[in-house]
Design an enzyme around this catalytic site. Structure first.
Site, mmCIF file in Angstrom:
data_model
loop_
_atom_site.group_PDB
_atom_site.id
_atom_site.type_symbol
_atom_site.label_atom_id
_atom_site.label_comp_id
_atom_site.label_asym_id
_atom_site.label_seq_id
_atom_site.Cartn_x
_atom_site.Cartn_y
_atom_site.Cartn_z
ATOM 1 C CG ASP A 178 -1.940 0.987 1.221
ATOM 2 O OD1 ASP A 178 -2.579 1.218 0.182
ATOM 3 O OD2 ASP A 178 -2.749 1.236 2.454
ATOM 4 C CG ASP A 220 -1.656 7.750 1.168
ATOM 5 O OD1 ASP A 220 -1.178 8.420 1.536
ATOM 6 O OD2 ASP A 220 -2.904 7.877 -0.158
ATOM 7 C CG ASP A 238 -1.939 2.549 6.539
ATOM 8 O OD1 ASP A 238 -3.112 0.917 5.381
ATOM 9 O OD2 ASP A 238 -2.263 2.815 6.546
#
Length: 259
Positions: free
Chosen positions: A13, A15, A209
């Site tokens: 990922d 961000d 995240d």
């Protein structure tokens, strides 16, 4: 338990993993550099459909992360790929930005509000009442409903913003029609991404995240999963979910030696 094969390909990922609020996460540059130096297949993923891969390449480059355009995979690209396999050369009424419209054009789709095959909802900072009304009427008239991703909110310096999932819920409430979401946690986005880089899930890993999108998508696509704590998820959040990542690490810096 069967031992997994060594990791040969990486999906990550963007961000919360490589960058946070426009600032690179320490170790992200070393991770990307090692992938490139060793020629490892990899993709940087995002559910955000606003930007083209070229836009994101420039954005990452400005903060010192050199990610080639061909190593960026967005929910817009995944959506265009999905539609090209399902209904080649179709027509669509699109609510979204350049990332989505460019991907659809490149896939051979025609944008129209005259009896389109699909209504496609993506991310935009300027959702208009007129456009949403048009989308609702077209879906009621038979257009099939696709959304790039189910994220209900997105980040901004001022706080949360309504995102694609929230706007899709509005359209669903008005039409009674649920969209097909292409982006994470749908493993379709991961599988189409793996196909782009010629990788196999058995020898690939996903870094994210978020438990509800990144880890879930990686898990359902059959990959190893790594949860980093530099984004939205804390250790105390993990036990809320009935599944776990393969491994939890502080940041992507802890994964450089695994490449």
């Amino acid at each position: 338990m069967t031992e997994r094969k060594p990791i040969e390909s990486w999906l990550t990922d963007m961000d919360g993993v490589l960058m946070h609020e426009g600032v690179p996460v320490p170790g992200a540059d070393a991770f990307i550099k090692k992938l490139r130096d060793l020629g490892r297949p990899f993709l940087v993923l995002t559910n955000n459909s606003i930007y083209t891969a070229r836009d994101l390449h420039a954005r990452l480059n400005r903060i010192g992360l050199d990610v080639p355009v061909e190593n960026i995979w967005t929910s817009a690209l995944a959506t265009a790929t999905f539609l090209d396999t399902q209904h080649p050369g179709g027509t669509a009424y699109v609510i979204g930005e350049a990332g989505l419209t460019t991907a659809l054009h490149d896939a051979g789709y025609v944008m129209t509000d005259a009896d389109p095959d699909f209504v496609i909802l993506g991310e935009t900072r300027t959702y208009s009442f007129e456009a949403l009304t048009k989308a609702i009427r077209l879906i009621n008239e038979g257009a099939r409903f696709i959304a790039t991703n189910p994220d209900s909110t997105g980040p901004s310096p001022q706080g949360a913003l309504p995102a694609t999932g929230s706007v899709a819920a509005l359209i669903t409430k008005a039409t009674g029609k649920e969209p097909y979401f292409v982006g994470k946690p749908n493993p379709l986005m991961m599988r189409t991404g793996l196909n782009v880089i010629g990788a196999h899930s058995e020898t690939s890993a996903m870094i994210g995240d978020r438990m509800d999108t990144d880890v879930l998508a990686g898990l359902e696509a059959g990959m190893e999963t790594f949860l980093v704590l530099t984004g939205l998820t804390t250790v105390s959040d993990i036990d809320q979910y009935p599944y776990r990542p393969t491994r939890i690490v502080e940041s992507i810096a802890d994964l450089v030696d695994l490449v």
